[in-house]
Design a protein around this motif. Structure first.
Motif, short mmCIF file in Angstrom:
data_model
loop_
_atom_site.label_atom_id
_atom_site.label_comp_id
_atom_site.label_asym_id
_atom_site.label_seq_id
_atom_site.Cartn_x
_atom_site.Cartn_y
_atom_site.Cartn_z
N ARG A 124 0.82 -1.21 0.00
CA ARG A 124 0.00 0.00 0.00
C ARG A 124 0.85 1.26 0.00
NH1 ARG A 124 -4.13 -1.01 4.82
NH2 ARG A 124 -2.29 -2.01 5.62
N ASP A 125 1.99 1.24 0.71
CA ASP A 125 2.82 2.44 0.83
C ASP A 125 3.80 2.50 -0.34
OD1 ASP A 125 4.17 4.67 1.64
OD2 ASP A 125 4.80 3.84 3.59
N GLU B 207 5.46 5.03 -1.43
CA GLU B 207 6.64 5.85 -1.12
C GLU B 207 7.74 4.98 -0.48
OE1 GLU B 207 7.78 9.57 1.76
OE2 GLU B 207 5.73 9.44 1.02
N LEU B 208 7.34 4.07 0.35
CA LEU B 208 8.30 3.15 0.97
C LEU B 208 8.99 2.30 -0.10
CD1 LEU B 208 9.58 1.80 3.46
CD2 LEU B 208 7.61 0.26 3.50
#
Length: 179
Positions: free
Chosen positions: A75-76, A78-79
Motif C-alpha cells: 500500500r505504501d 513511497e516506501l
C-alpha cells in the motif's frame, strides 16, 4: 556482516580455489583408522559437501528485485520507491578476507603432522602386509604344536613364562586372587 557469514564467504573462496587444484581420495584407509578420526573425517566430508553446494548455489549473482510487483502489492508506494532508490544507489565494495597468521600457522602444523602420519603409514604398510601374510601362512590349528606357538608368537610365550615365574597361574581365568 556476522562472523559466521565471513567464515562462510572465506570458506567458499578457499574451497573454490582448492577444488581446482586438489582432488581428495575419500576412500583412503587413513580416514577410518580409528573412531575419532572417522568422526572428524565424516564431519570434514559433510562440510566439504555443504561448502560445494553453497558454492554452486551462490556462484552466480542474485537476480534483481522486481520492484514493480512490490508496488502493486504494497500500500505504501513511497516506501517501495525509497527502497528501490536505495537498492539502485547501493554499490557495496567487495569483501576482502585474510586468514590470520596464527590460524595459518596452526593449519600448517596440522598439515605437517598429517604428512608425517601418512609417511609413517606408508612405511608400516609393507611390514603389516608381511605380518598378515605370516599370520595367514601360520594359522593355529589342531596340528599346531607348543613349539610352533613359541616360535610364531614369542611375546605370548614370554608373557606366559613371566606369569609362571610369578606364580600367576589363574590370572586370566577369574579364579583365585587377581592383583
Amino acid at each position: 556482516m556476522t562472523s559466521q557469514a565471513k567464515i562462510m564467504s572465506s570458506s567458499r573462496r578457499m574451497v573454490r580455489t582448492l577444488a581446482n587444484r586438489v582432488t581428495v581420495d575419500w576412500s583412503r584407509p587413513q580416514f577410518s583408522c580409528s573412531p575419532e578420526v572417522t568422526s572428524k573425517f565424516n564431519k570434514l566430508k559433510a562440510w566439504v559437501s555443504m561448502s560445494e553446494a553453497t558454492f554452486e548455489k551462490y556462484q552466480s549473482p542474485p537476480s534483481s528485485i522486481d520492484f514493480s510487483a512490490a508496488k502493486q502489492s504494497v500500500r505504501d508506494q513511497e516506501l517501495v520507491d525509497m527502497l528501490e532508490s536505495f537498492y539502485v544507489a547501493s554499490k557495496p565494495p567487495a569483501e576482502k578476507y585474510e586468514v590470520p597468521t596464527a590460524e595459518m600457522h596452526e593449519a600448517d602444523v596440522k598439515i605437517d603432522f598429517l604428512k608425517q602420519v601418512d609417511e609413517l603409514n606408508k612405511e608400516f604398510l609393507p611390514v603389516l602386509e608381511q605380518e598378515m601374510e605370516f599370520q595367514k601362512n601360520n594359522r593355529t590349528t589342531k596340528d599346531t604344536t607348543i613349539f610352533d606357538m613359541k616360535v610364531n608368537y614369542p611375546l605370548i610365550h614370554e608373557e606366559i613364562e613371566d606369569e609362571l615365574e610369578r606364580r600367576e597361574w589363574f590370572k586370566d581365568t577369574g579364579i583365585g586372587a587377581n592383583k
